[in-house]
Scaffold this motif. Structure first.
Motif, mmCIF file in Angstrom:
data_model
loop_
_atom_site.group_PDB
_atom_site.id
_atom_site.type_symbol
_atom_site.label_atom_id
_atom_site.label_comp_id
_atom_site.label_asym_id
_atom_site.label_seq_id
_atom_site.Cartn_x
_atom_site.Cartn_y
_atom_site.Cartn_z
ATOM 1 N N ALA A 186 49.830 28.111 38.079
ATOM 2 C CA ALA A 186 48.404 27.430 38.771
ATOM 3 C C ALA A 186 48.034 26.122 37.954
ATOM 4 C CB ALA A 186 47.277 28.776 39.286
ATOM 5 N N GLY A 187 48.481 26.294 36.524
ATOM 6 C CA GLY A 187 47.869 25.408 36.181
ATOM 7 C C GLY A 187 46.858 24.955 34.659
ATOM 8 N N GLY A 188 46.005 26.633 35.137
ATOM 9 C CA GLY A 188 45.672 26.248 34.047
ATOM 10 C C GLY A 188 44.581 27.907 34.625
ATOM 11 N N VAL A 189 43.647 28.192 33.815
ATOM 12 C CA VAL A 189 42.368 29.350 34.091
ATOM 13 C C VAL A 189 41.980 28.921 35.024
ATOM 14 C CG1 VAL A 189 40.830 30.739 33.190
ATOM 15 C CG2 VAL A 189 42.937 30.295 31.892
ATOM 16 N N ALA A 190 41.061 27.402 34.867
ATOM 17 C CA ALA A 190 39.881 27.522 35.878
ATOM 18 C C ALA A 190 40.271 26.741 37.495
ATOM 19 C CB ALA A 190 39.744 26.285 34.754
ATOM 20 N N SER A 191 41.750 26.494 37.268
ATOM 21 C CA SER A 191 41.312 26.347 38.606
ATOM 22 C C SER A 191 42.595 27.164 39.015
ATOM 23 C CB SER A 191 43.185 25.184 38.529
ATOM 24 O OG SER A 191 44.440 25.564 37.954
ATOM 25 N N ALA A 192 43.050 27.788 39.104
ATOM 26 C CA ALA A 192 43.737 30.015 39.418
ATOM 27 C C ALA A 192 42.138 30.753 40.093
ATOM 28 C CB ALA A 192 44.087 30.008 38.292
ATOM 29 N N ILE A 193 41.144 30.615 39.044
ATOM 30 C CA ILE A 193 40.001 31.487 39.254
ATOM 31 C C ILE A 193 38.787 30.504 40.058
ATOM 32 C CG2 ILE A 193 37.708 31.872 38.703
ATOM 33 C CD1 ILE A 193 38.499 31.708 36.009
ATOM 34 N N ALA A 194 39.090 28.989 40.523
ATOM 35 C CA ALA A 194 38.575 28.247 41.846
ATOM 36 C C ALA A 194 39.971 28.514 43.027
ATOM 37 C CB ALA A 194 38.547 26.444 41.259
ATOM 38 N N ALA A 195 41.188 28.240 42.594
ATOM 39 C CA ALA A 195 41.834 28.785 44.115
ATOM 40 C C ALA A 195 41.447 29.671 44.888
ATOM 41 C CB ALA A 195 43.254 28.424 43.734
ATOM 42 N N ALA A 196 41.669 31.101 43.743
ATOM 43 C CA ALA A 196 41.323 32.271 44.343
ATOM 44 C C ALA A 196 39.666 32.511 44.645
ATOM 45 C CB ALA A 196 41.528 33.532 42.976
ATOM 46 N N ARG A 197 38.970 32.131 44.179
ATOM 47 C CA ARG A 197 37.735 32.050 44.921
ATOM 48 C C ARG A 197 37.030 31.476 46.413
ATOM 49 N NH1 ARG A 197 34.343 35.743 43.197
ATOM 50 N NH2 ARG A 197 33.774 35.660 41.619
#
Length: 293
Positions: A186-197
Protein backbone atom coordinates in the motif's frame (compact mmCIF):
# COMPACT_ATOMS: atom_id res chain seq x y z
CA UNK A 1 -24.70 -29.15 38.58
CA UNK A 2 -22.64 -27.46 41.28
CA UNK A 3 -23.07 -23.83 42.34
CA UNK A 4 -19.60 -23.09 40.95
CA UNK A 5 -20.61 -24.65 37.65
CA UNK A 6 -23.70 -22.46 37.41
CA UNK A 7 -21.70 -19.35 38.28
CA UNK A 8 -19.06 -20.13 35.67
CA UNK A 9 -21.52 -20.86 32.86
CA UNK A 10 -23.53 -17.70 33.56
CA UNK A 11 -20.64 -15.60 32.29
CA UNK A 12 -19.73 -17.65 29.24
CA UNK A 13 -21.07 -17.46 25.69
CA UNK A 14 -23.34 -20.22 24.46
CA UNK A 15 -22.51 -22.37 21.46
CA UNK A 16 -25.53 -22.54 19.11
CA UNK A 17 -27.07 -25.99 19.23
CA UNK A 18 -27.29 -26.29 15.45
CA UNK A 19 -23.57 -25.54 15.09
CA UNK A 20 -22.72 -28.14 17.70
CA UNK A 21 -24.98 -30.80 16.21
CA UNK A 22 -23.67 -30.35 12.67
CA UNK A 23 -20.06 -30.66 13.77
CA UNK A 24 -20.63 -33.63 16.05
CA UNK A 25 -22.74 -35.46 13.48
CA UNK A 26 -19.92 -35.12 10.93
CA UNK A 27 -17.37 -36.34 13.48
CA UNK A 28 -19.44 -39.39 14.35
CA UNK A 29 -19.98 -40.28 10.70
CA UNK A 30 -16.24 -39.96 10.09
CA UNK A 31 -15.51 -42.33 13.00
CA UNK A 32 -18.25 -44.86 12.24
CA UNK A 33 -17.41 -45.23 8.56
CA UNK A 34 -19.60 -47.50 6.44
CA UNK A 35 -20.63 -50.10 9.01
CA UNK A 36 -20.72 -48.35 12.36
CA UNK A 37 -18.86 -49.51 15.45
CA UNK A 38 -18.32 -53.17 14.63
CA UNK A 39 -16.49 -53.78 17.91
CA UNK A 40 -19.49 -52.66 19.99
CA UNK A 41 -21.86 -54.59 17.75
CA UNK A 42 -19.74 -57.73 18.01
CA UNK A 43 -19.25 -57.72 21.78
CA UNK A 44 -22.39 -56.12 23.20
CA UNK A 45 -26.02 -57.14 22.87
CA UNK A 46 -28.52 -54.51 21.74
CA UNK A 47 -30.22 -54.48 25.16
CA UNK A 48 -27.07 -54.19 27.28
CA UNK A 49 -26.91 -50.97 29.31
CA UNK A 50 -23.94 -49.28 30.93
CA UNK A 51 -23.15 -46.41 33.25
CA UNK A 52 -19.98 -44.36 32.90
CA UNK A 53 -18.25 -41.22 34.12
CA UNK A 54 -15.89 -38.84 32.40
CA UNK A 55 -13.27 -37.53 34.80
CA UNK A 56 -10.15 -35.39 34.68
CA UNK A 57 -6.82 -37.18 34.97
CA UNK A 58 -4.74 -34.01 35.10
CA UNK A 59 -5.49 -30.48 36.35
CA UNK A 60 -6.89 -27.93 33.95
CA UNK A 61 -9.87 -25.93 32.73
CA UNK A 62 -12.97 -27.45 31.16
CA UNK A 63 -14.42 -26.70 27.72
CA UNK A 64 -16.52 -28.64 25.24
CA UNK A 65 -19.26 -30.17 27.38
CA UNK A 66 -22.02 -29.44 24.87
CA UNK A 67 -20.13 -31.22 22.10
CA UNK A 68 -19.43 -34.26 24.25
CA UNK A 69 -23.04 -34.50 25.41
CA UNK A 70 -24.27 -34.15 21.84
CA UNK A 71 -22.06 -37.05 20.73
CA UNK A 72 -23.75 -39.41 23.16
CA UNK A 73 -27.26 -38.20 22.37
CA UNK A 74 -26.77 -38.47 18.61
CA UNK A 75 -25.26 -41.91 19.05
CA UNK A 76 -28.40 -43.12 20.84
CA UNK A 77 -31.25 -40.85 22.00
CA UNK A 78 -31.84 -43.21 24.93
CA UNK A 79 -28.52 -42.24 26.51
CA UNK A 80 -28.87 -39.93 29.51
CA UNK A 81 -26.18 -37.33 30.12
CA UNK A 82 -25.71 -35.31 33.31
CA UNK A 83 -23.02 -32.64 33.47
CA UNK A 84 -21.46 -32.30 36.92
CA UNK A 85 -19.17 -29.42 35.97
CA UNK A 86 -19.56 -26.45 33.63
CA UNK A 87 -17.32 -25.11 30.89
CA UNK A 88 -14.81 -22.76 32.45
CA UNK A 89 -14.53 -24.71 35.70
CA UNK A 90 -11.09 -25.52 37.07
CA UNK A 91 -10.45 -29.25 37.35
CA UNK A 92 -8.32 -31.33 39.67
CA UNK A 93 -7.28 -34.93 38.95
CA UNK A 94 -10.21 -37.22 39.67
CA UNK A 95 -12.91 -34.57 39.29
CA UNK A 96 -15.97 -36.06 37.60
CA UNK A 97 -17.13 -33.96 34.68
CA UNK A 98 -20.09 -35.95 33.40
CA UNK A 99 -22.26 -38.99 34.14
CA UNK A 100 -23.52 -41.05 31.18
CA UNK A 101 -25.98 -43.94 31.25
CA UNK A 102 -27.86 -45.92 28.63
CA UNK A 103 -27.42 -48.45 25.83
CA UNK A 104 -23.82 -49.64 25.96
CA UNK A 105 -23.34 -49.85 22.21
CA UNK A 106 -24.25 -46.21 21.67
CA UNK A 107 -22.30 -45.06 24.70
CA UNK A 108 -19.04 -46.67 23.62
CA UNK A 109 -19.53 -45.75 19.96
CA UNK A 110 -19.56 -42.07 20.93
CA UNK A 111 -16.74 -42.25 23.50
CA UNK A 112 -13.83 -41.21 21.28
CA UNK A 113 -15.60 -38.33 19.55
CA UNK A 114 -16.78 -36.98 22.91
CA UNK A 115 -13.32 -37.25 24.45
CA UNK A 116 -11.62 -35.78 21.39
CA UNK A 117 -13.70 -32.62 21.64
CA UNK A 118 -13.40 -32.42 25.43
CA UNK A 119 -9.66 -33.03 25.53
CA UNK A 120 -8.81 -30.65 22.71
CA UNK A 121 -11.01 -27.77 23.82
CA UNK A 122 -10.18 -28.23 27.51
CA UNK A 123 -6.50 -28.16 26.56
CA UNK A 124 -7.02 -24.77 24.90
CA UNK A 125 -8.97 -23.49 27.91
CA UNK A 126 -6.23 -24.76 30.22
CA UNK A 127 -3.45 -23.11 28.22
CA UNK A 128 -5.39 -19.86 28.06
CA UNK A 129 -5.96 -19.99 31.80
CA UNK A 130 -2.23 -20.34 32.46
CA UNK A 131 -1.56 -17.15 30.50
CA UNK A 132 -4.53 -15.31 32.01
CA UNK A 133 -3.36 -16.16 35.52
CA UNK A 134 0.09 -14.75 34.74
CA UNK A 135 -1.36 -11.33 33.86
CA UNK A 136 -4.19 -11.21 36.40
CA UNK A 137 -2.40 -8.49 38.40
CA UNK A 138 -2.53 -6.16 35.37
CA UNK A 139 -5.27 -4.75 33.15
CA UNK A 140 -4.02 -6.62 30.08
CA UNK A 141 -6.17 -9.31 28.47
CA UNK A 142 -5.02 -12.46 26.69
CA UNK A 143 -6.50 -12.82 23.20
CA UNK A 144 -6.29 -15.58 20.61
CA UNK A 145 -5.49 -15.37 16.90
CA UNK A 146 -6.64 -16.95 13.63
CA UNK A 147 -4.06 -19.73 14.08
CA UNK A 148 -6.76 -22.34 14.57
CA UNK A 149 -7.58 -25.83 13.32
CA UNK A 150 -9.57 -25.61 10.06
CA UNK A 151 -13.22 -26.27 10.77
CA UNK A 152 -12.86 -25.84 14.54
CA UNK A 153 -12.29 -22.10 14.86
CA UNK A 154 -15.61 -21.23 16.51
CA UNK A 155 -15.14 -23.99 19.09
CA UNK A 156 -11.48 -23.19 19.75
CA UNK A 157 -12.25 -19.52 20.24
CA UNK A 158 -15.07 -20.53 22.58
CA UNK A 159 -12.53 -22.57 24.56
CA UNK A 160 -10.31 -19.49 24.84
CA UNK A 161 -13.17 -17.66 26.50
CA UNK A 162 -13.72 -20.62 28.82
CA UNK A 163 -10.11 -20.27 29.92
CA UNK A 164 -10.40 -16.60 30.79
CA UNK A 165 -9.17 -15.13 27.52
CA UNK A 166 -10.86 -13.01 24.88
CA UNK A 167 -11.23 -13.34 21.13
CA UNK A 168 -9.46 -11.48 18.37
CA UNK A 169 -11.26 -11.37 15.03
CA UNK A 170 -12.96 -14.58 13.92
CA UNK A 171 -12.10 -14.22 10.25
CA UNK A 172 -10.94 -11.91 7.50
CA UNK A 173 -14.38 -10.34 7.22
CA UNK A 174 -15.10 -8.98 10.69
CA UNK A 175 -12.25 -6.49 11.18
CA UNK A 176 -9.48 -4.79 9.22
CA UNK A 177 -5.97 -5.84 10.30
CA UNK A 178 -3.27 -4.15 8.25
CA UNK A 179 -0.05 -6.16 8.51
CA UNK A 180 3.47 -5.63 7.22
CA UNK A 181 2.78 -7.07 3.77
CA UNK A 182 -0.29 -4.85 3.32
CA UNK A 183 1.81 -1.84 4.33
CA UNK A 184 4.57 -2.77 1.89
CA UNK A 185 2.16 -2.98 -1.04
CA UNK A 186 0.00 0.00 0.00
CA UNK A 187 2.98 2.33 0.26
CA UNK A 188 3.11 3.04 3.97
CA UNK A 189 1.31 2.92 7.28
CA UNK A 190 -0.68 6.14 6.89
CA UNK A 191 -1.84 5.44 3.35
CA UNK A 192 -2.94 1.90 4.27
CA UNK A 193 -4.99 3.18 7.23
CA UNK A 194 -6.56 5.93 5.13
CA UNK A 195 -7.55 3.42 2.45
CA UNK A 196 -9.05 1.12 5.07
CA UNK A 197 -11.08 3.98 6.54
CA UNK A 198 -12.50 4.83 3.13
CA UNK A 199 -13.45 1.20 2.47
CA UNK A 200 -14.71 -0.06 5.83
CA UNK A 201 -18.17 0.47 7.22
CA UNK A 202 -18.68 2.56 10.32
CA UNK A 203 -18.93 -0.52 12.58
CA UNK A 204 -15.69 -2.10 11.32
CA UNK A 205 -12.64 -1.49 13.49
CA UNK A 206 -9.26 -0.86 11.91
CA UNK A 207 -6.05 -2.25 13.38
CA UNK A 208 -2.53 -1.78 12.05
CA UNK A 209 0.64 -3.71 12.85
CA UNK A 210 3.86 -1.80 13.47
CA UNK A 211 7.32 -2.94 14.47
CA UNK A 212 9.07 0.38 15.13
CA UNK A 213 8.25 3.44 17.20
CA UNK A 214 8.46 5.61 14.09
CA UNK A 215 5.76 3.49 12.48
CA UNK A 216 3.71 3.84 15.67
CA UNK A 217 3.92 7.64 15.47
CA UNK A 218 2.89 7.55 11.82
CA UNK A 219 -0.01 5.24 12.64
CA UNK A 220 -1.26 7.45 15.47
CA UNK A 221 -1.48 10.39 13.09
CA UNK A 222 -3.87 8.35 10.93
CA UNK A 223 -6.02 7.41 13.97
CA UNK A 224 -6.59 3.64 13.78
CA UNK A 225 -8.70 1.94 16.43
CA UNK A 226 -5.99 -0.51 17.49
CA UNK A 227 -2.23 -0.74 17.00
CA UNK A 228 -0.47 -4.10 17.14
CA UNK A 229 3.06 -3.78 18.49
CA UNK A 230 4.91 -6.63 16.84
CA UNK A 231 7.88 -8.33 18.48
CA UNK A 232 8.81 -5.40 20.71
CA UNK A 233 10.82 -5.94 23.88
CA UNK A 234 9.26 -4.73 27.16
CA UNK A 235 11.35 -1.54 27.22
CA UNK A 236 10.10 -0.57 23.76
CA UNK A 237 6.54 -1.53 24.68
CA UNK A 238 6.68 0.84 27.67
CA UNK A 239 7.85 3.61 25.38
CA UNK A 240 5.06 2.82 22.95
CA UNK A 241 2.50 3.03 25.76
CA UNK A 242 3.90 6.41 26.79
CA UNK A 243 3.85 7.72 23.21
CA UNK A 244 0.29 6.56 22.67
CA UNK A 245 -1.04 8.13 25.85
CA UNK A 246 -4.25 6.09 25.76
CA UNK A 247 -5.35 7.39 22.35
CA UNK A 248 -5.80 3.89 20.87
CA UNK A 249 -5.91 0.31 22.08
CA UNK A 250 -2.48 -1.32 22.09
CA UNK A 251 -1.95 -5.02 21.39
CA UNK A 252 1.39 -6.74 21.97
CA UNK A 253 2.21 -9.69 19.73
CA UNK A 254 5.18 -11.95 19.10
CA UNK A 255 7.62 -13.59 21.48
CA UNK A 256 4.89 -14.27 24.02
CA UNK A 257 5.25 -17.31 26.27
CA UNK A 258 4.59 -18.12 29.91
CA UNK A 259 8.02 -16.78 30.88
CA UNK A 260 7.59 -13.42 29.13
CA UNK A 261 3.87 -12.65 29.30
CA UNK A 262 3.88 -11.05 32.76
CA UNK A 263 6.62 -8.58 31.84
CA UNK A 264 4.78 -7.74 28.63
CA UNK A 265 1.53 -7.13 30.52
CA UNK A 266 3.28 -4.91 33.06
CA UNK A 267 4.28 -2.45 30.31
CA UNK A 268 0.70 -1.20 30.18
CA UNK A 269 -0.49 -2.68 26.88
CA UNK A 270 -4.18 -3.49 26.66
CA UNK A 271 -4.09 -6.82 24.82
CA UNK A 272 -1.59 -9.64 24.37
CA UNK A 273 -2.22 -12.00 21.45
CA UNK A 274 -0.97 -15.57 21.78
CA UNK A 275 -1.26 -17.97 18.85
CA UNK A 276 0.11 -20.88 20.89
CA UNK A 277 -3.06 -21.24 22.98
CA UNK A 278 -4.98 -22.49 19.94
CA UNK A 279 -2.38 -24.00 17.61
CA UNK A 280 -0.17 -25.84 20.11
CA UNK A 281 -2.00 -26.28 23.41
CA UNK A 282 -1.59 -29.84 24.77
CA UNK A 283 -4.72 -31.96 25.03
CA UNK A 284 -6.13 -32.16 28.55
CA UNK A 285 -6.24 -35.76 29.74
CA UNK A 286 -9.81 -36.81 30.48
CA UNK A 287 -11.03 -40.39 30.47
CA UNK A 288 -14.28 -42.33 30.31
CA UNK A 289 -14.64 -45.21 32.74
CA UNK A 290 -17.47 -47.71 33.07
CA UNK A 291 -19.00 -47.79 36.53
CA UNK A 292 -19.34 -51.36 37.72
CA UNK A 293 -22.25 -51.76 40.13
Amino acid sequence: MSTNARDASAHLPVLPGLMVEDAVRAALLEDWGRAGDITAQATLGPKVSATAVIAARTPGRLAGLDLAACAFRLSDPAIRVEAVKADGDRLSPGDVVMHIAGPARGLLSAERVALNYLGHLSGIATATGLFADKVAHTSARIVCTRKTTPGLRAFEKYAVRCGGGANHRFGLDDAVLIKDNHIAVAGGVASAIAAARRFAGHLVRVEVEVDTLDQLREALEAAPDVVMLDNMAPAMLREAVAITGGRVTLEASGGVNLDTVAAIAETGVDLISVGWITHSAPVLDLGLDIVIA
